[in-house]
Design a protein around this motif. Structure first.
Motif, PDB file in Angstrom:
ATOM      1  N   MET A   1       7.180  21.734  -2.385  1.00 30.49           N
ATOM      2  CA  MET A   1       7.231  20.360  -2.892  1.00 30.49           C
ATOM      3  C   MET A   1       5.819  19.880  -3.224  1.00 30.49           C
ATOM      4  O   MET A   1       4.906  20.056  -2.432  1.00 30.49           O
ATOM      5  CB  MET A   1       7.845  19.456  -1.808  1.00 30.49           C
ATOM      6  CG  MET A   1       8.102  18.045  -2.284  1.00 30.49           C
ATOM      7  SD  MET A   1       8.733  17.000  -0.966  1.00 30.49           S
ATOM      8  CE  MET A   1      10.402  17.578  -0.844  1.00 30.49           C
ATOM      9  N   THR A   2       5.654  19.321  -4.392  1.00 30.97           N
ATOM     10  CA  THR A   2       4.347  18.779  -4.744  1.00 30.97           C
ATOM     11  C   THR A   2       4.355  17.267  -4.563  1.00 30.97           C
ATOM     12  O   THR A   2       5.413  16.641  -4.558  1.00 30.97           O
ATOM     13  CB  THR A   2       3.983  19.113  -6.206  1.00 30.97           C
ATOM     14  OG1 THR A   2       5.001  18.603  -7.048  1.00 30.97           O
ATOM     15  CG2 THR A   2       3.836  20.596  -6.412  1.00 30.97           C
ATOM     16  N   SER A   3       3.180  16.733  -4.399  1.00 31.22           N
ATOM     17  CA  SER A   3       3.093  15.288  -4.244  1.00 31.22           C
ATOM     18  C   SER A   3       2.029  14.740  -5.177  1.00 31.22           C
ATOM     19  O   SER A   3       1.117  15.442  -5.591  1.00 31.22           O
ATOM     20  CB  SER A   3       2.773  14.919  -2.798  1.00 31.22           C
ATOM     21  OG  SER A   3       1.520  15.403  -2.444  1.00 31.22           O
ATOM     22  N   LYS A   4       2.198  13.479  -5.486  1.00 31.84           N
ATOM     23  CA  LYS A   4       1.284  12.817  -6.402  1.00 31.84           C
ATOM     24  C   LYS A   4       0.801  11.547  -5.716  1.00 31.84           C
ATOM     25  O   LYS A   4       1.545  10.920  -4.959  1.00 31.84           O
ATOM     26  CB  LYS A   4       2.062  12.478  -7.671  1.00 31.84           C
ATOM     27  CG  LYS A   4       1.205  12.065  -8.838  1.00 31.84           C
ATOM     28  CD  LYS A   4       2.110  11.897 -10.046  1.00 31.84           C
ATOM     29  CE  LYS A   4       1.646  10.680 -10.809  1.00 31.84           C
ATOM     30  NZ  LYS A   4       2.563  10.268 -11.840  1.00 31.84           N
ATOM     31  N   VAL A   5      -0.439  11.206  -5.954  1.00 27.85           N
ATOM     32  CA  VAL A   5      -0.983   9.982  -5.366  1.00 27.85           C
ATOM     33  C   VAL A   5      -0.962   8.875  -6.416  1.00 27.85           C
ATOM     34  O   VAL A   5      -1.428   9.065  -7.546  1.00 27.85           O
ATOM     35  CB  VAL A   5      -2.413  10.219  -4.849  1.00 27.85           C
ATOM     36  CG1 VAL A   5      -3.092   8.904  -4.499  1.00 27.85           C
ATOM     37  CG2 VAL A   5      -2.386  11.121  -3.618  1.00 27.85           C
ATOM     38  N   GLN A   6      -0.381   7.749  -6.036  1.00 28.43           N
ATOM     39  CA  GLN A   6      -0.388   6.568  -6.912  1.00 28.43           C
ATOM     40  C   GLN A   6      -1.323   5.520  -6.310  1.00 28.43           C
ATOM     41  O   GLN A   6      -1.334   5.317  -5.098  1.00 28.43           O
ATOM     42  CB  GLN A   6       1.018   5.991  -7.043  1.00 28.43           C
ATOM     43  CG  GLN A   6       1.945   6.880  -7.855  1.00 28.43           C
ATOM     44  CD  GLN A   6       3.320   6.263  -8.043  1.00 28.43           C
ATOM     45  OE1 GLN A   6       3.720   5.368  -7.321  1.00 28.43           O
ATOM     46  NE2 GLN A   6       4.043   6.754  -9.026  1.00 28.43           N
ATOM     47  N   VAL A   7      -2.073   4.879  -7.181  1.00 30.69           N
ATOM     48  CA  VAL A   7      -3.067   3.896  -6.740  1.00 30.69           C
ATOM     49  C   VAL A   7      -2.828   2.573  -7.446  1.00 30.69           C
ATOM     50  O   VAL A   7      -2.604   2.538  -8.657  1.00 30.69           O
ATOM     51  CB  VAL A   7      -4.492   4.392  -7.053  1.00 30.69           C
ATOM     52  CG1 VAL A   7      -5.514   3.301  -6.747  1.00 30.69           C
ATOM     53  CG2 VAL A   7      -4.820   5.635  -6.254  1.00 30.69           C
ATOM     54  N   GLN A   8      -2.855   1.510  -6.663  1.00 34.49           N
ATOM     55  CA  GLN A   8      -2.752   0.174  -7.263  1.00 34.49           C
ATOM     56  C   GLN A   8      -3.831  -0.713  -6.648  1.00 34.49           C
ATOM     57  O   GLN A   8      -4.008  -0.723  -5.428  1.00 34.49           O
ATOM     58  CB  GLN A   8      -1.374  -0.412  -6.991  1.00 34.49           C
ATOM     59  CG  GLN A   8      -1.174  -1.773  -7.647  1.00 34.49           C
ATOM     60  CD  GLN A   8       0.095  -2.465  -7.165  1.00 34.49           C
ATOM     61  OE1 GLN A   8       0.873  -1.893  -6.417  1.00 34.49           O
ATOM     62  NE2 GLN A   8       0.275  -3.710  -7.563  1.00 34.49           N
ATOM     63  N   LYS A   9      -4.531  -1.445  -7.486  1.00 35.90           N
ATOM     64  CA  LYS A   9      -5.546  -2.380  -6.977  1.00 35.90           C
ATOM     65  C   LYS A   9      -4.858  -3.633  -6.467  1.00 35.90           C
ATOM     66  O   LYS A   9      -4.074  -4.256  -7.187  1.00 35.90           O
ATOM     67  CB  LYS A   9      -6.531  -2.737  -8.073  1.00 35.90           C
ATOM     68  CG  LYS A   9      -7.748  -3.499  -7.562  1.00 35.90           C
ATOM     69  CD  LYS A   9      -8.659  -3.833  -8.716  1.00 35.90           C
ATOM     70  CE  LYS A   9     -10.047  -4.163  -8.240  1.00 35.90           C
ATOM     71  NZ  LYS A   9     -10.950  -4.433  -9.352  1.00 35.90           N
ATOM     72  N   LEU A  10      -5.117  -3.986  -5.210  1.00 33.17           N
ATOM     73  CA  LEU A  10      -4.468  -5.144  -4.602  1.00 33.17           C
ATOM     74  C   LEU A  10      -5.326  -6.399  -4.707  1.00 33.17           C
ATOM     75  O   LEU A  10      -4.818  -7.482  -4.943  1.00 33.17           O
ATOM     76  CB  LEU A  10      -4.166  -4.859  -3.127  1.00 33.17           C
ATOM     77  CG  LEU A  10      -3.183  -3.718  -2.858  1.00 33.17           C
ATOM     78  CD1 LEU A  10      -3.045  -3.485  -1.369  1.00 33.17           C
ATOM     79  CD2 LEU A  10      -1.820  -4.025  -3.471  1.00 33.17           C
ATOM     80  N   SER A  11      -6.634  -6.238  -4.501  1.00 37.72           N
ATOM     81  CA  SER A  11      -7.495  -7.419  -4.584  1.00 37.72           C
ATOM     82  C   SER A  11      -8.956  -7.058  -4.763  1.00 37.72           C
ATOM     83  O   SER A  11      -9.379  -5.942  -4.458  1.00 37.72           O
ATOM     84  CB  SER A  11      -7.327  -8.326  -3.354  1.00 37.72           C
ATOM     85  OG  SER A  11      -7.284  -7.577  -2.182  1.00 37.72           O
ATOM     86  N   THR A  12      -9.691  -8.021  -5.281  1.00 33.07           N
ATOM     87  CA  THR A  12     -11.150  -7.922  -5.403  1.00 33.07           C
ATOM     88  C   THR A  12     -11.748  -9.029  -4.557  1.00 33.07           C
ATOM     89  O   THR A  12     -11.414 -10.202  -4.743  1.00 33.07           O
ATOM     90  CB  THR A  12     -11.591  -8.097  -6.873  1.00 33.07           C
ATOM     91  OG1 THR A  12     -10.982  -7.064  -7.656  1.00 33.07           O
ATOM     92  CG2 THR A  12     -13.101  -7.998  -6.998  1.00 33.07           C
ATOM     93  N   LEU A  13     -12.606  -8.638  -3.621  1.00 34.44           N
ATOM     94  CA  LEU A  13     -13.179  -9.618  -2.693  1.00 34.44           C
ATOM     95  C   LEU A  13     -14.609  -9.921  -3.117  1.00 34.44           C
ATOM     96  O   LEU A  13     -15.412  -9.021  -3.320  1.00 34.44           O
ATOM     97  CB  LEU A  13     -13.168  -9.063  -1.263  1.00 34.44           C
ATOM     98  CG  LEU A  13     -11.864  -8.387  -0.816  1.00 34.44           C
ATOM     99  CD1 LEU A  13     -11.951  -7.966   0.636  1.00 34.44           C
ATOM    100  CD2 LEU A  13     -10.676  -9.316  -1.010  1.00 34.44           C
ATOM    101  N   THR A  14     -14.883 -11.203  -3.257  1.00 32.07           N
ATOM    102  CA  THR A  14     -16.216 -11.626  -3.688  1.00 32.07           C
ATOM    103  C   THR A  14     -16.797 -12.594  -2.667  1.00 32.07           C
ATOM    104  O   THR A  14     -16.081 -13.202  -1.890  1.00 32.07           O
ATOM    105  CB  THR A  14     -16.156 -12.310  -5.064  1.00 32.07           C
ATOM    106  OG1 THR A  14     -15.259 -13.423  -4.967  1.00 32.07           O
ATOM    107  CG2 THR A  14     -15.664 -11.359  -6.130  1.00 32.07           C
TER     108      THR A  14
END
Length: 309
Positions: A1-14
């Motif tokens: 079984m192969t897997s894939k990584v998904q990335v989502q940006k949740l927030s930018t902190l300033t």
């Protein structure tokens, strides 16, 4: 079984007014600390990430923080000014520890040895007693900066990456030198032991990621040219299945910890990531969120999901 990584940006902190150099965990999975060139040390809550809380303000830039879990203290490496010990409950400076007036690049706390190690810009590693914060000894094998520290609890080895391109392995209890590895062609900015303590990973200004076999007297297993420029930091995921690297080339990369296969590149074009050097990572067990900080003065929070195909 192969897997894939998904990335989502949740927030930018300033909120920081200068390059953000370092990130550090706290006693709670959802809270972490940041420090920057503006001398500000802030706490952030991943449940409510928009508002940072100022923990301390020092007079010079800060490259290194270390959380002391059993006493709820935060150690701040104040460049040129030594170590500040902050009581997080009262948000007070408990102690100021004078050290040589140079940059402080990393701090390691080893509770079982009652020791704190401080990596200094003059090549020294200062060893302090963790109860009293008294300086016990200073070890200096080169006059070029000690940049990064990693501790192996299985072997009691302390790995130190230096700007003379060498990784030196010490017995953390005695500070006796055990091994020297000189494969990198430039400063070793980051070292990290695998969660099972069997491998040491190192990253350098030469953009190479190198892998060392701890049980084979640190024989080199191999390397990969992981980035275009300097690798600033390496961190493992909470479950140990992945690790991430970040670089002066503005990107973050997620790797399979077993196969060393590159799974994901996080950058400005694809993910609205940082516009300048990414300096440090913090991979939280809180919903598997990866936090990055940059010279662009911001901190980004990423949702990392592994999808089985």
């Amino acid at each position: 079984m192969t897997s894939k990584v998904q990335v989502q940006k949740l927030s930018t902190l300033t909120g920081h007014r200068d390059c953000v150099y370092t990130l550090e965990r706290s006693g709670e999975e959802h809270v972490f600390f940041s420090a920057a060139g503006d001398g500000m040390v802030a706490a952030w809550d991943l449940n409510n990430p928009e508002n940072g809380e100022l923990i301390a303000k020092v007079s010079t830039s800060v490259y290194a923080l270390r959380y002391v879990a059993d006493r709820n203290l935060l150690l701040i490496g104040q460049n040129q000014e030594g170590l500040q010990v902050i009581d997080l409950k009262d948000k007070k400076i408990l102690k100021s520890v004078p050290l040589p007036k140079v940059a402080i690049f990393d701090i390691a706390y080893i509770p079982e040895l009652q020791k704190i190690f401080v990596a200094m810009g003059n090549g020294a590693v200062c060893v302090l007693h963790s109860d009293t914060f008294k300086l016990q000894t200073t070890v200096r094998k080169t006059d070029q900066s000690a940049r990064s520290l990693a501790y192996n609890p299985q072997t009691q080895d302390l790995a130190i990456g230096y700007s003379d391109n060498v990784i030196r392995i010490f017995d953390a209890a005695t500070m006796e030198l055990k091994h020297e590895m000189a494969s990198h062609a430039n400063s070793v900015f980051t070292v990290a032991y695998s969660p099972d303590s069997k491998l040491l990973l190192s990253g350098s200004r030469d953009a190479h990621l190198r892998v060392w076999e701890v049980e084979q007297n640190y024989k080199e297993r191999g390397y990969t040219i992981a980035h275009m420029y300097t690798i600033n930091h390496i961190t493992y995921s909470p479950d140990g299945r992945h690790f991430a690297t970040c670089s002066m080339d503005k990107s973050i990369k997620v790797w399979d910890a077993e196969t060393f296969k590159l799974l994901k590149v996080i950058d400005k074009v694809r993910n609205a990531s940082h516009g300048t050097s990414v300096n440090k990572l913090f991979w939280s067990a809180h919903q598997n969120q990866l936090v990055s900080c940059s010279d662009d003065r911001t901190i980004s929070v990423w949702d990392i999901k592994q999808v089985e195909l």
